[in-house]
Design an enzyme around this catalytic site. Structure first.
Site, mmCIF file in Angstrom:
data_model
loop_
_atom_site.group_PDB
_atom_site.id
_atom_site.type_symbol
_atom_site.label_atom_id
_atom_site.label_comp_id
_atom_site.label_asym_id
_atom_site.label_seq_id
_atom_site.Cartn_x
_atom_site.Cartn_y
_atom_site.Cartn_z
ATOM 1 N N SER A 165 40.212 44.289 28.876
ATOM 2 C CA SER A 165 41.306 44.217 29.840
ATOM 3 C C SER A 165 42.451 43.440 29.210
ATOM 4 C CB SER A 165 40.839 43.499 31.109
ATOM 5 O OG SER A 165 41.924 43.075 31.902
ATOM 6 N N TYR A 191 36.972 35.693 33.964
ATOM 7 C CA TYR A 191 37.045 37.138 33.719
ATOM 8 C C TYR A 191 37.695 37.411 32.363
ATOM 9 C CZ TYR A 191 38.528 42.008 34.234
ATOM 10 O OH TYR A 191 38.754 43.351 34.027
#
Length: 311
Positions: A165, A191
């Site tokens: 990501s 994350y």
């Protein structure tokens, strides 16, 4: 496509708006076997569908087998490919990963480490005491990938796709506190670290296994409104940066199956092209790959730490 110099990046005829089916147009995957984790919905399901449509035998690695079987049936109906099945795989449970890998029989040509969780509001740990986002997004996939090494080697030319990501650009790994025992827990930070780890996995798989014909790349699928964003409100993404599921799966299938990337590994792709290495922190929703995510020393260090964690 051109293979470029150290200061350039690898390009393909595809881009931001390309779909998975466009990327695989004319590609025949008959006889190839693929495993896609987290494929009951979202980008994973679209990735599995596109690979099946191109003729691959596809296994969906899922926590909920009933949901996985329903997804497999939808893919078979949509593509006419009956060789689509689901198997139970809980990436937060290392015993489940070991069992899944032990049951795998035969070669594996494409491993798409797609499953993930994002921005859990509270610090959550696995039964082994690992921070949950790191455990699911990276460590479970590391255990799966390493335990399927033999199956990948038997394919005689295999690809591993590690979904990352753009959040990785904000968060280098804190190697001495991966489980957040000595620092405050930040949902997005945790994350982002897990997604940095996913890029480093692709770097080290390629370094260790490319001699066996196994190449791995990391992928930023882009901003797609799926269940992954349930804690963050994914629709806050600027409209011009949003992708459909078909567009979001395009870079994954490019790295998994396109002949354009034969023999290419250890890189980070977005919008169906290799991303440039950044010189500084990008703006929100910006592209590129952070140099710390491609660091060979960091990739090797993480591999050794992760090996100890799953032993």
């Amino acid at each position: 496509m051109t293979q470029n110099s150290m200061t350039q990046t690898l390009r393909t005829p595809f881009g931001f708006a390309s779909t998975a089916d466009e990327v695989l147009s004319g590609v025949d995957l008959s006889g190839a076997r693929a495993l896609v984790t987290g494929a009951t919905s979202g980008v994973g399901a679209e990735t599995a569908r596109a690979l099946a449509a191109a003729g691959a035998s596809v296994v969906l690695g899922v926590r909920d087998v009933a949901a996985g079987e329903r997804a497999a049936a939808r893919i078979s109906e949509a593509t006419g490919n009956k060789d689509v099945a689901a198997g139970r795989l809980d990436l937060a449970d290392l015993a489940s990963v070991r069992g899944f890998a032990a049951a795998w029989d035969g070669p594996l040509h494409m491993l798409v480490n797609n499953a993930g969780i994002m921005a859990l509001p509270e610090l959550t740990r696995t039964a082994e005491g690992r921070e949950m986002q790191f455990a699911v997004n990276f460590l479970g996939h590391f255990a799966l990938t390493t335990r399927l090494h033999g199956a990948l080697a038997r394919a005689g030319g295999a690809r591993v796709v590690s979904l990352s990501s753009n959040a990785h650009t904000y968060c280098p790994l804190v190697f001495d506190d991966l489980d957040h025992r000595f620092r405050p827990y930040d949902p997005i930070g945790a994350y982002g670290e897990s997604k940095t780890a996913d890029v480093l996995l692709a770097v080290e798989v390629t370094r260790r296994w490319s001699g066996e014909g196994i190449f791995a790349n990391a992928v930023n699928p882009g901003a797609i409104a799926t269940n992954l964003q349930q804690h963050t409100g994914g629709l806050r993404t600027p409209p011009e940066r949003r992708k459909t599921l078909a567009q979001g799966a395009a870079t994954s299938v490019l790295c998994a199956a396109s002949p354009l990337l034969a023999g290419v590994g250890g890189r980070y792709f977005e919008d169906c092209a290799e991303a440039p290495v950044l010189r500084e922190r990008p703006p929100m929703f910006g592209g590129g790959v952070a140099p710390f995510a491609l660091d060979p020393a960091g990739a090797g260090r993480l591999w050794e730490i992760a090996t100890a964690m799953i032993s």
